[in-house]
Design a protein around this motif. Structure first.
Motif, PDB file in Angstrom:
ATOM      1  N   VAL A   1      -3.176  10.124  -6.972  1.00 37.32           N
ATOM      2  CA  VAL A   1      -4.606  10.312  -7.205  1.00 37.32           C
ATOM      3  C   VAL A   1      -4.851  11.807  -7.374  1.00 37.32           C
ATOM      4  O   VAL A   1      -4.410  12.610  -6.547  1.00 37.32           O
ATOM      5  CB  VAL A   1      -5.424   9.743  -6.024  1.00 37.32           C
ATOM      6  CG1 VAL A   1      -6.901  10.126  -6.155  1.00 37.32           C
ATOM      7  CG2 VAL A   1      -5.265   8.224  -5.962  1.00 37.32           C
ATOM      8  N   CYS A   2      -5.490  12.184  -8.469  1.00 35.68           N
ATOM      9  CA  CYS A   2      -5.705  13.615  -8.710  1.00 35.68           C
ATOM     10  C   CYS A   2      -6.582  14.198  -7.600  1.00 35.68           C
ATOM     11  O   CYS A   2      -7.557  13.568  -7.188  1.00 35.68           O
ATOM     12  CB  CYS A   2      -6.298  13.855 -10.098  1.00 35.68           C
ATOM     13  SG  CYS A   2      -7.915  13.141 -10.376  1.00 35.68           S
ATOM     14  N   PRO A   3      -6.204  15.387  -7.104  1.00 31.43           N
ATOM     15  CA  PRO A   3      -6.898  15.948  -5.935  1.00 31.43           C
ATOM     16  C   PRO A   3      -8.218  16.621  -6.281  1.00 31.43           C
ATOM     17  O   PRO A   3      -8.555  17.669  -5.744  1.00 31.43           O
ATOM     18  CB  PRO A   3      -5.871  16.953  -5.387  1.00 31.43           C
ATOM     19  CG  PRO A   3      -5.111  17.384  -6.599  1.00 31.43           C
ATOM     20  CD  PRO A   3      -5.096  16.230  -7.560  1.00 31.43           C
ATOM     21  N   TYR A   4      -8.938  16.078  -7.221  1.00 28.56           N
ATOM     22  CA  TYR A   4     -10.257  16.600  -7.606  1.00 28.56           C
ATOM     23  C   TYR A   4     -10.991  15.452  -8.286  1.00 28.56           C
ATOM     24  O   TYR A   4     -10.363  14.472  -8.695  1.00 28.56           O
ATOM     25  CB  TYR A   4     -10.109  17.801  -8.561  1.00 28.56           C
ATOM     26  CG  TYR A   4      -9.031  17.627  -9.613  1.00 28.56           C
ATOM     27  CD1 TYR A   4      -9.261  16.848 -10.747  1.00 28.56           C
ATOM     28  CD2 TYR A   4      -7.777  18.217  -9.474  1.00 28.56           C
ATOM     29  CE1 TYR A   4      -8.279  16.668 -11.700  1.00 28.56           C
ATOM     30  CE2 TYR A   4      -6.779  18.050 -10.422  1.00 28.56           C
ATOM     31  CZ  TYR A   4      -7.045  17.279 -11.538  1.00 28.56           C
ATOM     32  OH  TYR A   4      -6.074  17.090 -12.477  1.00 28.56           O
ATOM     33  N   PRO A   5     -12.320  15.536  -8.397  1.00 26.11           N
ATOM     34  CA  PRO A   5     -13.036  14.444  -9.040  1.00 26.11           C
ATOM     35  C   PRO A   5     -12.537  14.278 -10.480  1.00 26.11           C
ATOM     36  O   PRO A   5     -12.200  15.290 -11.099  1.00 26.11           O
ATOM     37  CB  PRO A   5     -14.502  14.883  -9.020  1.00 26.11           C
ATOM     38  CG  PRO A   5     -14.574  16.117  -8.194  1.00 26.11           C
ATOM     39  CD  PRO A   5     -13.212  16.644  -8.029  1.00 26.11           C
ATOM     40  N   PRO A   6     -12.449  13.083 -11.021  1.00 26.58           N
ATOM     41  CA  PRO A   6     -12.952  11.803 -10.496  1.00 26.58           C
ATOM     42  C   PRO A   6     -12.003  11.070  -9.556  1.00 26.58           C
ATOM     43  O   PRO A   6     -12.239   9.886  -9.282  1.00 26.58           O
ATOM     44  CB  PRO A   6     -13.153  10.991 -11.775  1.00 26.58           C
ATOM     45  CG  PRO A   6     -12.082  11.474 -12.695  1.00 26.58           C
ATOM     46  CD  PRO A   6     -11.902  12.930 -12.390  1.00 26.58           C
ATOM     47  N   SER A   7     -10.968  11.759  -9.017  1.00 26.03           N
ATOM     48  CA  SER A   7     -10.071  11.178  -8.007  1.00 26.03           C
ATOM     49  C   SER A   7      -9.526   9.807  -8.410  1.00 26.03           C
ATOM     50  O   SER A   7      -9.697   8.822  -7.679  1.00 26.03           O
ATOM     51  CB  SER A   7     -10.791  11.072  -6.651  1.00 26.03           C
ATOM     52  OG  SER A   7     -11.261  12.328  -6.268  1.00 26.03           O
ATOM     53  N   ILE A   8      -8.901   9.743  -9.559  1.00 27.96           N
ATOM     54  CA  ILE A   8      -8.245   8.495  -9.946  1.00 27.96           C
ATOM     55  C   ILE A   8      -6.759   8.755 -10.219  1.00 27.96           C
ATOM     56  O   ILE A   8      -6.337   9.905 -10.325  1.00 27.96           O
ATOM     57  CB  ILE A   8      -8.930   7.786 -11.142  1.00 27.96           C
ATOM     58  CG1 ILE A   8      -9.029   8.714 -12.355  1.00 27.96           C
ATOM     59  CG2 ILE A   8     -10.297   7.260 -10.763  1.00 27.96           C
ATOM     60  CD1 ILE A   8      -9.656   8.044 -13.552  1.00 27.96           C
ATOM     61  N   GLU A   9      -6.019   7.656 -10.342  1.00 28.34           N
ATOM     62  CA  GLU A   9      -4.566   7.752 -10.412  1.00 28.34           C
ATOM     63  C   GLU A   9      -4.090   8.354 -11.745  1.00 28.34           C
ATOM     64  O   GLU A   9      -4.532   7.933 -12.817  1.00 28.34           O
ATOM     65  CB  GLU A   9      -3.953   6.364 -10.230  1.00 28.34           C
ATOM     66  CG  GLU A   9      -2.532   6.412  -9.755  1.00 28.34           C
ATOM     67  CD  GLU A   9      -1.997   5.004  -9.494  1.00 28.34           C
ATOM     68  OE1 GLU A   9      -1.656   4.723  -8.343  1.00 28.34           O
ATOM     69  OE2 GLU A   9      -1.933   4.210 -10.444  1.00 28.34           O
ATOM     70  N   VAL A  10      -3.187   9.324 -11.627  1.00 28.69           N
ATOM     71  CA  VAL A  10      -2.680  10.037 -12.800  1.00 28.69           C
ATOM     72  C   VAL A  10      -1.149  10.100 -12.705  1.00 28.69           C
ATOM     73  O   VAL A  10      -0.592  10.159 -11.606  1.00 28.69           O
ATOM     74  CB  VAL A  10      -3.259  11.479 -12.843  1.00 28.69           C
ATOM     75  CG1 VAL A  10      -2.700  12.249 -14.030  1.00 28.69           C
ATOM     76  CG2 VAL A  10      -4.772  11.440 -12.907  1.00 28.69           C
ATOM     77  N   VAL A  11      -0.497  10.088 -13.864  1.00 26.86           N
ATOM     78  CA  VAL A  11       0.967  10.207 -13.915  1.00 26.86           C
ATOM     79  C   VAL A  11       1.369  11.684 -13.927  1.00 26.86           C
ATOM     80  O   VAL A  11       0.845  12.461 -14.714  1.00 26.86           O
ATOM     81  CB  VAL A  11       1.525   9.487 -15.157  1.00 26.86           C
ATOM     82  CG1 VAL A  11       2.967   9.884 -15.434  1.00 26.86           C
ATOM     83  CG2 VAL A  11       1.421   7.976 -14.984  1.00 26.86           C
ATOM     84  N   TYR A  12       2.278  12.030 -13.029  1.00 28.73           N
ATOM     85  CA  TYR A  12       2.816  13.394 -12.990  1.00 28.73           C
ATOM     86  C   TYR A  12       4.330  13.350 -13.174  1.00 28.73           C
ATOM     87  O   TYR A  12       4.976  12.438 -12.650  1.00 28.73           O
ATOM     88  CB  TYR A  12       2.514  14.058 -11.633  1.00 28.73           C
ATOM     89  CG  TYR A  12       1.038  14.300 -11.379  1.00 28.73           C
ATOM     90  CD1 TYR A  12       0.394  15.400 -11.936  1.00 28.73           C
ATOM     91  CD2 TYR A  12       0.305  13.430 -10.578  1.00 28.73           C
ATOM     92  CE1 TYR A  12      -0.962  15.620 -11.709  1.00 28.73           C
ATOM     93  CE2 TYR A  12      -1.054  13.649 -10.350  1.00 28.73           C
ATOM     94  CZ  TYR A  12      -1.673  14.745 -10.914  1.00 28.73           C
ATOM     95  OH  TYR A  12      -2.998  14.960 -10.680  1.00 28.73           O
ATOM     96  N   PRO A  13       4.883  14.327 -13.894  1.00 27.95           N
ATOM     97  CA  PRO A  13       6.344  14.366 -13.971  1.00 27.95           C
ATOM     98  C   PRO A  13       6.909  14.790 -12.633  1.00 27.95           C
ATOM     99  O   PRO A  13       6.336  15.644 -11.958  1.00 27.95           O
ATOM    100  CB  PRO A  13       6.612  15.428 -15.064  1.00 27.95           C
ATOM    101  CG  PRO A  13       5.397  16.294 -15.061  1.00 27.95           C
ATOM    102  CD  PRO A  13       4.249  15.407 -14.657  1.00 27.95           C
ATOM    103  N   ASP A  14       8.022  14.185 -12.231  1.00 20.60           N
ATOM    104  CA  ASP A  14       8.651  14.497 -10.952  1.00 20.60           C
ATOM    105  C   ASP A  14       9.843  15.396 -11.256  1.00 20.60           C
ATOM    106  O   ASP A  14      10.980  14.940 -11.325  1.00 20.60           O
ATOM    107  CB  ASP A  14       9.094  13.189 -10.283  1.00 20.60           C
ATOM    108  CG  ASP A  14       9.402  13.402  -8.819  1.00 20.60           C
ATOM    109  OD1 ASP A  14       9.197  14.534  -8.328  1.00 20.60           O
ATOM    110  OD2 ASP A  14       9.865  12.444  -8.168  1.00 20.60           O
ATOM    111  N   LEU A  15       9.574  16.675 -11.471  1.00 18.98           N
ATOM    112  CA  LEU A  15      10.615  17.596 -11.951  1.00 18.98           C
ATOM    113  C   LEU A  15      11.433  18.184 -10.801  1.00 18.98           C
ATOM    114  O   LEU A  15      10.930  18.329  -9.714  1.00 18.98           O
ATOM    115  CB  LEU A  15       9.971  18.721 -12.762  1.00 18.98           C
ATOM    116  CG  LEU A  15       9.272  18.250 -14.051  1.00 18.98           C
ATOM    117  CD1 LEU A  15       8.377  19.361 -14.596  1.00 18.98           C
ATOM    118  CD2 LEU A  15      10.273  17.835 -15.118  1.00 18.98           C
TER     119      LEU A  15
END
Lengths: 110, 166
Positions: free
Chosen positions: B152-166
């Motif tokens: 969940v992105c740590p800022y509004p709108p606080s919804i689930e986001v894909v991040y690369p796991d580098l």
């Protein structure tokens, strides 16, 4: 003496289209490329490139450019020493009815 | 005829490519900014909804802020469309298409969903847009053998986001 290459990209359109083939003649045979020639050359980062000679300076370095007006990369491409130029593209092989055609020296207007 | 013959020779690696690209192939592609643009669309709809509930007295100030949020929503939905098209058109090539043939449908779905989010103020459309871009990002990173995680992105709108796991 002769070399074949396939054009990848649209910077030489409409003279050469993406996927056309060209036949190039070695500079050793044809002589030094002049302004307006379409040349096949080795670029340090991009590998084999095909462009038109926009200018040749006193030291024999070539400034290259695409025919496509949307091709804006000339300044970023930099110039190429004459030694990096393999030869001059003289024949276009296009798909379908367009078939074979000669490629001419075209001196750009400024 | 000649072209057909040469195409066969080229397919077998006998004829090299001569680059005639209009762009410098910088090879910098990253879906991160696209996700931020998609999140912005959701956020702008939330802001518009918030103002609907707490409409200020000053009409001009209200219309001004409304217009600004709508303009941002338009712009960021367009950024999503443009940037997805660039990655799909410039980065994806035959090997990636073979690996992930669903990318064509997904790209088209993103175009339609971004269009819907641009036209309306339906939050569900914008949230669905983020989810489609998430899937696009997962495929993109998979083509580079980079693992991803969802958070969940740590800022509004606080919804689930894909991040690369580098």
């Amino acid at each position: 003496v002769l070399r074949l290459a396939r054009v990848a990209g649209i910077s030489m359109a409409p003279t050469l289209r993406d996927g056309d083939f060209v036949v190039a003649v070695s500079a050793r045979w044809w002589g030094r490329p002049r302004r307006g020639d379409i040349v096949l050359g080795e670029h340090a980062e991009l590998g084999l490139i095909i462009k038109r000679v926009a200018d040749v300076d006193g030291q024999g370095r070539l400034t290259l450019a695409g025919d496509n007006p949307f091709s804006r990369e000339s300044a970023l491409l930099g110039s190429l020493p004459a030694s990096a130029v393999w030869g001059r593209a003289v024949l276009r092989v296009a798909p379908g009815a367009a078939g074979l055609s000669r490629l001419h020296r075209l001196v750009p207007t400024r | 005829m000649f072209h057909t013959l040469l195409s066969k020779a080229h397919a077998q690696g006998a004829i090299p490519d001569a680059q005639a690209h209009c762009d410098i192939p910088c090879k910098i592609y990253d879906p991160g900014p696209i996700l931020i643009a998609a999140l912005t669309v959701v956020r702008m709809i939330d802001i518009l909804e918030d103002w609907r509930k707490h409409r200020p007295e000053d009409d001009v100030a209200f219309i001004n802020t409304l217009t600004r949020a709508i303009a941002q929503k338009e712009e960021h939905a367009s950024i999503v469309k443009d940037s997805v098209r660039v990655i799909w058109g410039d980065y994806f090539k035959a090997p990636q298409f073979q690996q992930f043939p669903q990318i064509h449908q997904l790209t088209h779905d993103i175009m339609l969903e971004a269009g819907a989010a641009k036209q309306g103020v339906n939050r569900e459309d914008a949230v669905k847009l983020v989810e489609l871009v998430n899937q696009f990002a997962e495929i993109f990173w998979a083509t580079k053998n980079v693992k991803t995680k969802r958070a969940v992105c740590p800022y509004p709108p606080s919804i689930e986001v894909v991040y690369p796991d580098l």
